[in-house]
Design an enzyme around this catalytic site. Structure first.
Site, PDB file in Angstrom:
ATOM      1  N   CYS A   1       1.958 -11.534   0.304  1.00  0.00           N
ATOM      2  CA  CYS A   1       3.381 -12.287   1.295  1.00  0.00           C
ATOM      3  C   CYS A   1       3.871 -10.181   1.695  1.00  0.00           C
ATOM      4  CB  CYS A   1       4.636 -12.614   0.014  1.00  0.00           C
ATOM      5  SG  CYS A   1       3.805 -13.906  -0.882  1.00  0.00           S
TER       6      CYS A   1
ATOM      7  N   CYS B   1       9.385 -10.294 -18.390  1.00  0.00           N
ATOM      8  CA  CYS B   1       8.493 -10.726 -16.679  1.00  0.00           C
ATOM      9  C   CYS B   1       6.849 -10.200 -17.405  1.00  0.00           C
ATOM     10  CB  CYS B   1       8.988  -9.702 -16.570  1.00  0.00           C
ATOM     11  SG  CYS B   1       8.323 -10.334 -14.575  1.00  0.00           S
TER      12      CYS B   1
ATOM     13  N   GLU C   1       0.941  -4.814 -15.450  1.00  0.00           N
ATOM     14  CA  GLU C   1       2.533  -4.349 -15.664  1.00  0.00           C
ATOM     15  C   GLU C   1       3.221  -5.495 -16.447  1.00  0.00           C
ATOM     16  OE1 GLU C   1       3.899  -0.200 -13.302  1.00  0.00           O
ATOM     17  OE2 GLU C   1       4.325  -2.251 -12.176  1.00  0.00           O
TER      18      GLU C   1
ATOM     19  N   CYS D   1      11.540  -6.660  -8.488  1.00  0.00           N
ATOM     20  CA  CYS D   1      10.455  -7.676  -8.167  1.00  0.00           C
ATOM     21  C   CYS D   1       9.850  -6.610  -7.290  1.00  0.00           C
ATOM     22  CB  CYS D   1      11.783  -8.444  -7.991  1.00  0.00           C
ATOM     23  SG  CYS D   1      12.017  -9.871  -9.285  1.00  0.00           S
TER      24      CYS D   1
ATOM     25  N   CYS E   1       5.808  -7.797  -0.834  1.00  0.00           N
ATOM     26  CA  CYS E   1       5.729  -7.182  -1.984  1.00  0.00           C
ATOM     27  C   CYS E   1       4.680  -6.795  -1.327  1.00  0.00           C
ATOM     28  CB  CYS E   1       5.017  -9.034  -2.425  1.00  0.00           C
ATOM     29  SG  CYS E   1       4.500  -8.903  -4.489  1.00  0.00           S
TER      30      CYS E   1
ATOM     31  N   CYS F   1      -2.947 -10.032  -6.572  1.00  0.00           N
ATOM     32  CA  CYS F   1      -2.346 -11.171  -6.082  1.00  0.00           C
ATOM     33  C   CYS F   1      -2.935 -11.788  -4.345  1.00  0.00           C
ATOM     34  CB  CYS F   1      -1.024 -11.827  -5.863  1.00  0.00           C
ATOM     35  SG  CYS F   1      -0.624 -13.092  -5.698  1.00  0.00           S
TER      36      CYS F   1
HETATM   37  N1  SAH Z   1       3.784 -14.778  -7.232  1.00  0.00           N
HETATM   38  C1  SAH Z   1       4.748 -15.503  -7.738  1.00  0.00           C
HETATM   39  C2  SAH Z   1       5.518 -14.861  -8.726  1.00  0.00           C
HETATM   40  C3  SAH Z   1       5.524 -13.126  -8.512  1.00  0.00           C
HETATM   41  S1  SAH Z   1       6.261 -12.466  -7.848  1.00  0.00           S
HETATM   42  C4  SAH Z   1       5.653 -15.516  -6.937  1.00  0.00           C
HETATM   43  O1  SAH Z   1       6.171 -15.008  -5.570  1.00  0.00           O
HETATM   44  O2  SAH Z   1       7.062 -16.819  -7.017  1.00  0.00           O
HETATM   45  C5  SAH Z   1       7.749 -12.635  -8.275  1.00  0.00           C
HETATM   46  C6  SAH Z   1       9.141 -12.477  -7.422  1.00  0.00           C
HETATM   47  O3  SAH Z   1       9.670 -11.488  -6.819  1.00  0.00           O
HETATM   48  C7  SAH Z   1       8.576 -13.398  -6.174  1.00  0.00           C
HETATM   49  O4  SAH Z   1      10.078 -14.467  -5.700  1.00  0.00           O
HETATM   50  C8  SAH Z   1       8.401 -12.766  -4.994  1.00  0.00           C
HETATM   51  O5  SAH Z   1       9.301 -13.255  -3.668  1.00  0.00           O
HETATM   52  C9  SAH Z   1       9.659 -11.645  -5.371  1.00  0.00           C
HETATM   53  N2  SAH Z   1       9.402 -10.350  -5.125  1.00  0.00           N
HETATM   54  C10 SAH Z   1       8.441  -9.731  -4.323  1.00  0.00           C
HETATM   55  N3  SAH Z   1       8.096  -8.589  -3.551  1.00  0.00           N
HETATM   56  C11 SAH Z   1       9.390  -8.746  -3.648  1.00  0.00           C
HETATM   57  C12 SAH Z   1      10.108  -7.110  -3.215  1.00  0.00           C
HETATM   58  N4  SAH Z   1       9.399  -6.348  -3.077  1.00  0.00           N
HETATM   59  N5  SAH Z   1      11.274  -7.204  -3.363  1.00  0.00           N
HETATM   60  C13 SAH Z   1      12.148  -7.894  -4.152  1.00  0.00           C
HETATM   61  N6  SAH Z   1      10.991  -8.991  -4.866  1.00  0.00           N
HETATM   62  C14 SAH Z   1       9.931  -9.877  -4.369  1.00  0.00           C
HETATM   63 FE1  SF4 Z   2       1.657 -13.284  -5.023  1.00  0.00          FE
HETATM   64 FE2  SF4 Z   2       3.465 -10.997  -4.633  1.00  0.00          FE
HETATM   65 FE3  SF4 Z   2       3.461 -13.165  -3.524  1.00  0.00          FE
HETATM   66 FE4  SF4 Z   2       4.014 -13.725  -5.490  1.00  0.00          FE
HETATM   67  S1  SF4 Z   2       5.296 -12.452  -3.764  1.00  0.00           S
HETATM   68  S2  SF4 Z   2       2.498 -14.838  -4.389  1.00  0.00           S
HETATM   69  S3  SF4 Z   2       3.185 -11.717  -6.353  1.00  0.00           S
HETATM   70  S4  SF4 Z   2       2.102 -11.208  -2.594  1.00  0.00           S
END
Ligand code: SAH
Ligand code: SF4
Length: 392
Positions: free
Chosen positions: A117, A106, A93, A345, A120, A113
């Protein structure tokens, strides 16, 4: 018979080498590059000031093509989300976020990934593959030229003024493809964006932060999410490989070359997990110890069913914000955009044919530390293996 070469894969230097292979002068590459990236040409016949002989050669051997668009959704707040087909059952996306004085795109860097996390949605889907340079820049190419037409912008006016590598994937685990794409964003013959307006967001791949500093220091956002290693190990498994002290040292080092004089720390607010006043004070102490000049961006957690986590209540976010601000740190709360189309996000789900069995792993062990060493998937999630190393 060779498949046609996709010219979106090449930065200007790469395009010059390609022109040379065709027996053409290298300077032709600049003309070609401008047609592609500044004018959005997808057909060689359009390129009226290129020699006909070159156009004919290109037509036989090259294409200008993005991943196919599967769908487009527009939010009531103007946010637009596109779903692209990344092949083999994967989809990624891209989100456009218009504001009064800017238009931000974005961009995704991977299908899925491997960092995994907890909070996420992309991380929960596991990892399928890295996007290529052409697939990364193709998101900008498509969005910029599509939006210019759709918004009926006057010749020369850009729709996209800022890029954030905050879509699906960990950009610094796809470094080789990322850097040429960044170069094309900055190239005056391409998108001409300043280094301040291109942000790479990372969960903390320390050696690649160092390389980016040397190769192409754009604005850096680091996803922090926790004030201690114990909690960060659980939320961002990569922390076990690159703990906070190392991460913050690399942020400090990055700042000597960064286009801005601060690092943005992103902090996803999770109810009862990382959002207490005491944790805000721990963050202040951490930042003071490290000496990193920073701004905090608090992101209200965007929930998705499998996470088992909840968004911090607004009053908690505000209280946390105040502790940081009173401690002398610049902090803001990120406005959530595109809520009605799940474009916020961490909600970017796309569709991923997981090769790492992340779903099963996360279902088995919610909010616990993975210790099993044999499983490649676990190794990737814990940041002990590079996804590239395990690609088939
Ligand atoms: N992998 C990179 C970039 C993509 S994620 C990273 O982790 O920085 C982009 C941002 O979205 C990151 O700061 C991540 O922590 C945040 N993010 C991921 N899942 C989220 C969620 N469910 N709610 C709010 N922010 C989230
Ligand atoms: Fe990967 Fe999501 Fe963690 Fe960013 S926040 S590193 S996209 S798992």
């Amino acid at each position: 018979m060779n498949a046609a070469t996709n010219l979106l894969e090449f930065d200007r230097e790469g395009l010059a080498a390609f022109c040379e292979q065709l027996g053409e002068k290298r300077f032709r590459a600049t003309q070609l590059f401008r047609w592609i990236h500044q004018k959005g040409a997808a057909e060689f016949a359009q390129m009226s000031d290129l020699a006909k002989s070159l156009r004919d050669k290109l037509a036989g051997r090259a294409v200008i093509a993005t991943m196919p668009v599967i769908s487009e959704q527009a939010s009531s707040d103007g946010t637009i989300k596109w779903l692209f087909d990344a092949g083999a059952g994967n989809a990624i996306e891209t989100v456009f976020i218009p504001e009064d004085d800017r238009g931000t795109l974005c961009i995704s860097s991977q299908a899925g990934c491997a960092v995994g996390c907890r909070f996420c949605s992309t991380g929960h889907q596991g990892f399928s593959r890295n996007l290529t340079t052409g697939e990364i820049i193709g998101q900008l190419w498509f969005a910029e030229h599509h939006l210019r037409q759709r918004l009926n912008l006057p010749e020369g006016q850009r729709a996209i003024t800022n890029v954030v590598m905050m879509g699906m994937g960990e950009p610094l685990q796809n470094y080789a493809a990322l850097v040429p794409a960044l170069r094309m964003m900055l190239d005056d013959h391409g998108y001409g964006l300043s280094r301040r307006r291109v942000t790479v967001s990372t969960s903390g791949v320390v050696p690649m932060i160092e390389r980016l500093r040397d190769d192409l220091p754009v604005a850096l956002a680091v996803s922090l999410h926790a004030p201690t290693d114990a909690l960060r190990n659980d939320l961002v498994p990569l922390n076990r490989k690159y703990p906070l002290a190392e991460l913050l040292a690399s942020c400090n080092h990055y700042l000597d070359k960064a286009p801005r004089d601060f690092i943005t720390f992103e902090y996803c607010m999770l109810d009862g997990v990382n959002d207490s006043d005491a944790q805000a004070r721990e963050l202040l102490a951490l930042v003071a110890r490290s000496g990193v000049s920073c701004k905090f961006n608090l992101i209200p957690f965007n929930p998705f069913p499998e996470s088992g986590l909840k968004r911090s209540p607004n009053e908690r976010v505000t209280a946390f914000l105040h502790v940081l601000q009173e401690g002398g740190v610049v902090a803001t709360v990120r406005k959530t955009r595109g809520d009605d189309i799940d474009a916020a996000c961490g909600q970017l789900a796309g569709e991923v044919q997981d090769r790492t069995n992340a779903k099963a792993r996360m279902t088995r062990a919610p909010m616990t530390v993975h210790r099993s060493g044999s499983d490649v998937a676990v190794a990737i999630a814990a940041g002990r293996a590079d996804p590239q190393e395990t690609r088939r």
